[in-house]
Design a protein around this motif. Structure first.
Motif, PDB file in Angstrom:
ATOM      1  N   LEU A 113      48.646  43.175  39.910  1.00 58.34           N
ATOM      2  CA  LEU A 113      48.338  42.353  41.077  1.00 58.34           C
ATOM      3  C   LEU A 113      48.376  40.883  40.688  1.00 58.34           C
ATOM      4  O   LEU A 113      47.745  40.477  39.707  1.00 58.34           O
ATOM      5  N   ASN A 114      49.123  40.080  41.442  1.00 66.64           N
ATOM      6  CA  ASN A 114      49.174  38.630  41.233  1.00 66.64           C
ATOM      7  C   ASN A 114      48.680  37.936  42.495  1.00 66.64           C
ATOM      8  O   ASN A 114      49.138  38.240  43.601  1.00 66.64           O
ATOM      9  N   MET A 115      47.759  36.990  42.317  1.00 62.49           N
ATOM     10  CA  MET A 115      47.162  36.330  43.480  1.00 62.49           C
ATOM     11  C   MET A 115      46.570  34.986  43.087  1.00 62.49           C
ATOM     12  O   MET A 115      46.388  34.684  41.900  1.00 62.49           O
ATOM     13  N   GLU A 116      46.253  34.204  44.091  1.00 61.68           N
ATOM     14  CA  GLU A 116      45.494  32.979  43.857  1.00 61.68           C
ATOM     15  C   GLU A 116      44.041  33.352  43.591  1.00 61.68           C
ATOM     16  O   GLU A 116      43.525  34.328  44.140  1.00 61.68           O
ATOM     17  N   ASN A 117      43.420  32.574  42.734  1.00 62.05           N
ATOM     18  CA  ASN A 117      42.029  32.836  42.399  1.00 62.05           C
ATOM     19  C   ASN A 117      41.131  32.272  43.498  1.00 62.05           C
ATOM     20  O   ASN A 117      40.742  31.112  43.468  1.00 62.05           O
ATOM     21  N   VAL A 122      37.399  39.384  44.736  1.00 63.53           N
ATOM     22  CA  VAL A 122      36.763  40.286  43.776  1.00 63.53           C
ATOM     23  C   VAL A 122      36.244  41.546  44.466  1.00 63.53           C
ATOM     24  O   VAL A 122      36.169  42.614  43.847  1.00 63.53           O
ATOM     25  N   LYS A 123      35.886  41.441  45.722  1.00 63.55           N
ATOM     26  CA  LYS A 123      35.392  42.613  46.437  1.00 63.55           C
ATOM     27  C   LYS A 123      36.502  43.649  46.606  1.00 63.55           C
ATOM     28  O   LYS A 123      36.256  44.857  46.500  1.00 63.55           O
ATOM     29  N   ILE A 124      37.703  43.163  46.850  1.00 57.58           N
ATOM     30  CA  ILE A 124      38.835  44.074  46.970  1.00 57.58           C
ATOM     31  C   ILE A 124      39.116  44.744  45.634  1.00 57.58           C
ATOM     32  O   ILE A 124      39.411  45.949  45.565  1.00 57.58           O
ATOM     33  N   MET A 125      38.981  43.976  44.546  1.00 53.49           N
ATOM     34  CA  MET A 125      39.199  44.556  43.224  1.00 53.49           C
ATOM     35  C   MET A 125      38.205  45.679  42.938  1.00 53.49           C
ATOM     36  O   MET A 125      38.550  46.708  42.362  1.00 53.49           O
ATOM     37  N   ALA A 126      36.969  45.468  43.353  1.00 54.96           N
ATOM     38  CA  ALA A 126      35.941  46.492  43.132  1.00 54.96           C
ATOM     39  C   ALA A 126      36.251  47.757  43.923  1.00 54.96           C
ATOM     40  O   ALA A 126      35.939  48.867  43.479  1.00 54.96           O
ATOM     41  N   GLN A 127      36.897  47.608  45.066  1.00 54.35           N
ATOM     42  CA  GLN A 127      37.223  48.770  45.888  1.00 54.35           C
ATOM     43  C   GLN A 127      38.366  49.593  45.297  1.00 54.35           C
ATOM     44  O   GLN A 127      38.558  50.753  45.669  1.00 54.35           O
ATOM     45  N   ILE A 128      39.117  49.006  44.371  1.00 53.75           N
ATOM     46  CA  ILE A 128      40.203  49.733  43.719  1.00 53.75           C
ATOM     47  C   ILE A 128      39.681  50.584  42.562  1.00 53.75           C
ATOM     48  O   ILE A 128      40.287  51.592  42.184  1.00 53.75           O
ATOM     49  N   MET A 199      35.329  44.282  33.728  1.00 53.93           N
ATOM     50  CA  MET A 199      35.175  45.021  34.969  1.00 53.93           C
ATOM     51  C   MET A 199      33.996  45.976  34.849  1.00 53.93           C
ATOM     52  O   MET A 199      33.850  46.692  33.867  1.00 53.93           O
ATOM     53  N   ALA A 200      33.147  45.996  35.867  1.00 55.56           N
ATOM     54  CA  ALA A 200      32.008  46.896  35.841  1.00 55.56           C
ATOM     55  C   ALA A 200      32.480  48.343  35.915  1.00 55.56           C
ATOM     56  O   ALA A 200      33.567  48.643  36.391  1.00 55.56           O
ATOM     57  N   SER A 201      31.675  49.269  35.443  1.00 55.69           N
ATOM     58  CA  SER A 201      32.064  50.674  35.427  1.00 55.69           C
ATOM     59  C   SER A 201      32.104  51.224  36.840  1.00 55.69           C
ATOM     60  O   SER A 201      31.477  50.715  37.759  1.00 55.69           O
ATOM     61  N   PRO A 208      33.922  43.029  40.009  1.00 56.90           N
ATOM     62  CA  PRO A 208      34.337  42.538  38.696  1.00 56.90           C
ATOM     63  C   PRO A 208      33.957  41.080  38.500  1.00 56.90           C
ATOM     64  O   PRO A 208      33.922  40.301  39.437  1.00 56.90           O
ATOM     65  N   VAL A 209      33.698  40.729  37.249  1.00 57.31           N
ATOM     66  CA  VAL A 209      33.383  39.346  36.904  1.00 57.31           C
ATOM     67  C   VAL A 209      34.691  38.597  36.696  1.00 57.31           C
ATOM     68  O   VAL A 209      35.543  39.016  35.915  1.00 57.31           O
ATOM     69  N   MET A 210      34.871  37.474  37.380  1.00 55.67           N
ATOM     70  CA  MET A 210      36.107  36.705  37.271  1.00 55.67           C
ATOM     71  C   MET A 210      35.777  35.271  36.867  1.00 55.67           C
ATOM     72  O   MET A 210      35.196  34.517  37.635  1.00 55.67           O
TER      73      MET A 210
END
Length: 229
Positions: A113-117, A122-128, A199-201, A208-210
């Motif tokens: 995944l490539n995106m602007e920071n 981060v919420k979307i990342m956690a949902q993956i 990334m949290a378990s 995730p921490v970014m």
């Protein structure tokens, strides 16, 4: 004028020019120097890598599980069309024991995944996380921002270069100088900042921490001055 006199005249002219050139060379001094402008810039781009993984005695089961995981992740990513998605390294291979007997099948596929920071992603990342295994996170400067930063550093480097040329000339007690050679070195782009195990378990389910951090860019100009002795 006879031909012989004409040739003699040419020889005299060439001799005078050569003598003048040698005299000028003896009366001039070459000074080489360089300047570098560097600055830190905020990383505005993030690349995350996830992996779908499965292992089973049946290769079809492995393939189905990988496809199911990727489809679930894609369903989440549809909510964020600004994210660029890329898949790679799809493979299913047999695993043998030391006696070369088939024990299981193992498969995987990578999702990048490539995106602007930006806040909220981060919420979307956690949902993956429930579907794919987190691999790594890289931060860097996007191509568009990087070019703007380099142009700004180049302007500053050129200004510093001119001022240093004047300073060198003054050090040689002259106001007369000529820049006869200039080389602007291509900037060195640092490797993206890599964050592993941030990334949290899945069991915890936290976002995730970014931490984007910064990247350093530099522009160097080398040059040579011609000064009178």
């Amino acid at each position: 004028m006879t031909f012989s006199r004409f040739c003699l005249l040419l020889i005299c002219v060439f001799s005078m020019n050569a003598h003048a050139f040698e005299t000028n060379q003896r009366n001039e001094n070459r000074v080489s120097f360089s300047v570098t402008e560097s600055a830190y810039f905020n990383n505005d781009q993030v690349t995350l890598t996830f992996r779908a993984y499965s292992q089973d005695l049946n290769p079809q089961v492995v393939a189905n599980e990988i496809n199911t995981q990727m489809q679930a992740a894609y369903a989440v990513l549809k909510r964020a069309p600004q994210i660029k998605v890329e898949t790679s390294d799809y493979q299913i291979q047999p695993i043998y024991d030391k006696n070369q007997a088939l024990t299981t099948w193992r498969g995987q596929q990578t999702l990048t995944l490539n995106m602007e920071n930006q806040p909220g992603l981060v919420k979307i990342m956690a949902q993956i996380q429930p579907y794919l295994r987190y691999q790594n996170m890289e931060f860097g400067v996007s191509s568009a921002q990087r070019q703007l930063f380099i142009d700004d550093l180049t302007r500053k480097a050129l200004d510093t270069f001119q001022k240093k040329a004047q300073l060198i000339a003054q050090g040689f007690q002259t106001q007369v100088y000529k820049i006869i050679e200039t080389n602007i070195q291509s900037p060195h782009f640092p490797s993206p900042y890599l964050a592993r195990n941030m990334m949290a378990s899945d069991a915890v389910g936290n976002a995730p921490v970014m931490q984007a951090g910064q990247s350093q860019l530099s522009v160097t100009i080398n040059g040579t001055l011609l000064l009178p002795n």
